[in-house]
Design a protein around this motif. Sequence first.
Motif, PDB file in Angstrom:
ATOM      1  N   HIS A   1       3.602   2.030   2.794  1.00 14.24           N
ATOM      2  CA  HIS A   1       4.803   2.836   2.572  1.00 14.24           C
ATOM      3  C   HIS A   1       4.391   4.303   2.511  1.00 14.24           C
ATOM      4  O   HIS A   1       3.531   4.689   1.723  1.00 14.24           O
ATOM      5  N   GLU A   2       5.023   5.124   3.333  1.00 12.20           N
ATOM      6  CA  GLU A   2       4.610   6.514   3.526  1.00 12.20           C
ATOM      7  C   GLU A   2       5.820   7.437   3.561  1.00 12.20           C
ATOM      8  O   GLU A   2       6.960   6.970   3.728  1.00 12.20           O
TER       9      GLU A   2
ATOM     10  N   ALA B   1      -5.221   0.075  13.420  1.00 15.26           N
ATOM     11  CA  ALA B   1      -5.470  -1.048  12.514  1.00 15.26           C
ATOM     12  C   ALA B   1      -4.351  -2.075  12.548  1.00 15.26           C
ATOM     13  O   ALA B   1      -4.494  -3.168  11.984  1.00 15.26           O
ATOM     14  N   GLY B   2      -3.242  -1.750  13.199  1.00 17.72           N
ATOM     15  CA  GLY B   2      -2.124  -2.682  13.296  1.00 17.72           C
ATOM     16  C   GLY B   2      -1.390  -2.899  11.992  1.00 17.72           C
ATOM     17  O   GLY B   2      -0.741  -3.942  11.805  1.00 17.72           O
ATOM     18  N   LEU B   3      -1.462  -1.933  11.102  1.00 16.38           N
ATOM     19  CA  LEU B   3      -0.795  -2.078   9.810  1.00 16.38           C
ATOM     20  C   LEU B   3       0.703  -1.840   9.926  1.00 16.38           C
ATOM     21  O   LEU B   3       1.156  -0.971  10.673  1.00 16.38           O
ATOM     22  N   ARG B   4       1.460  -2.594   9.186  1.00 19.44           N
ATOM     23  CA  ARG B   4       2.906  -2.377   9.131  1.00 19.44           C
ATOM     24  C   ARG B   4       3.187  -1.092   8.366  1.00 19.44           C
ATOM     25  O   ARG B   4       2.595  -0.845   7.303  1.00 19.44           O
ATOM     26  N   ARG B   5       4.094  -0.300   8.869  1.00 20.49           N
ATOM     27  CA  ARG B   5       4.392   0.980   8.246  1.00 20.49           C
ATOM     28  C   ARG B   5       5.885   1.075   7.931  1.00 20.49           C
ATOM     29  O   ARG B   5       6.724   0.694   8.746  1.00 20.49           O
ATOM     30  N   ARG B   6       6.190   1.577   6.736  1.00 19.19           N
ATOM     31  CA  ARG B   6       7.572   1.744   6.314  1.00 19.19           C
ATOM     32  C   ARG B   6       7.743   3.160   5.782  1.00 19.19           C
ATOM     33  O   ARG B   6       6.979   3.609   4.929  1.00 19.19           O
ATOM     34  N   GLU B   7       8.748   3.875   6.278  1.00 18.36           N
ATOM     35  CA  GLU B   7       9.038   5.203   5.753  1.00 18.36           C
ATOM     36  C   GLU B   7       9.854   5.090   4.464  1.00 18.36           C
ATOM     37  O   GLU B   7      10.746   4.239   4.356  1.00 18.36           O
ATOM     38  N   ALA B   8       9.546   5.933   3.511  1.00 15.75           N
ATOM     39  CA  ALA B   8      10.192   5.882   2.208  1.00 15.75           C
ATOM     40  C   ALA B   8      10.914   7.195   1.934  1.00 15.75           C
ATOM     41  O   ALA B   8      10.283   8.258   1.907  1.00 15.75           O
TER      42      ALA B   8
ATOM     43  N   GLY C   1       0.853  -1.179   0.000  1.00 18.74           N
ATOM     44  CA  GLY C   1       0.000   0.000   0.000  1.00 18.74           C
ATOM     45  C   GLY C   1       0.886   1.225   0.000  1.00 18.74           C
ATOM     46  O   GLY C   1       1.764   1.364   0.861  1.00 18.74           O
ATOM     47  N   LEU C   2       0.699   2.097  -0.964  1.00 22.55           N
ATOM     48  CA  LEU C   2       1.483   3.321  -1.066  1.00 22.55           C
ATOM     49  C   LEU C   2       0.585   4.501  -0.731  1.00 22.55           C
ATOM     50  O   LEU C   2      -0.541   4.594  -1.236  1.00 22.55           O
ATOM     51  N   VAL C   3       1.053   5.403   0.126  1.00 24.20           N
ATOM     52  CA  VAL C   3       0.302   6.616   0.405  1.00 24.20           C
ATOM     53  C   VAL C   3       1.187   7.818   0.114  1.00 24.20           C
ATOM     54  O   VAL C   3       2.357   7.850   0.480  1.00 24.20           O
TER      55      VAL C   3
END
Length: 270
Positions: free
Chosen positions: A85-86, A110-117, A59-61
């Motif tokens: 990915h944010e 929501a417990g979503l995995r988050r990755r900084e880009a 998921g890209l935001v």
Amino acid sequence: MRVRWLGWAGVEIEADGATVVIDPLADPGATFAPLGEEAKRTKLPAIVAPEARGTAVAGLVSHLHRDHTDAGALAGALSEDAAVHEPVRPGGADAENLSLAQASSELERAGLRRREAETWGRFEVGPFAFTPLPAVDGLGDPQVSWLVEADSQRVLHLGDTVFHGYWWRMAKRHGPFDVVFAPINGAVVDFPHLQPPSPLAAAMEPEQAAVAAEALGARTLVPMHYGGFEIDPWYQPIEDAAARFETATAERPYEARVLEPGESLEPAAV
């Protein structure tokens, strides 16, 4: 590659049996809910859900505004091991980051995995290569444009950036782009935490999107981020975005393609 517009700023891309979603939106009514009763009466944009149901590989935001980062939409589309990915977090006091708080807290719940880009930092997931490219947010919040590559095709999603001077650098490093999704609603904002307000648009107007696409070397330009939300005085888009887009792109050296929510296109091989 198949590219599907989900309405507003949502895009779904499928290649080699895998799917990625960008800025999907499931609950547009929640976007301005913190502003109170008047916000509930605004016209909401037409949207459709991603076809991916628990299968999208990423998921890209583009940024953490609630109309671009909908935790419910992301959770419904992403596979169990996929990440959101944010842009890199901005730091600063809470008062500076009020526009980001709602979406960020919903992602956490929501417990979503988050990755900084990091901007310009390319990475791969499944058959896709992703590169966050420059964007400039009209509210001063971190934002990126997302380049998605697969099947020798390049799709560029511009979030809701204002016009800026990175277009040519982006084109030289990563262009030409087969499909560019660009915002066109030219909204002027007047939020309580951003005072005094600016009279300038916080997202591109159609004429600016038309110029940006030419500078980027786009083969096809698709308008997005229009057709909903108007809350006086907080969020005021232009009224005739679609008509102005048609006029602004009439003589440009690319195809201007208007999609309906849920409609797809398949970029032609060059």
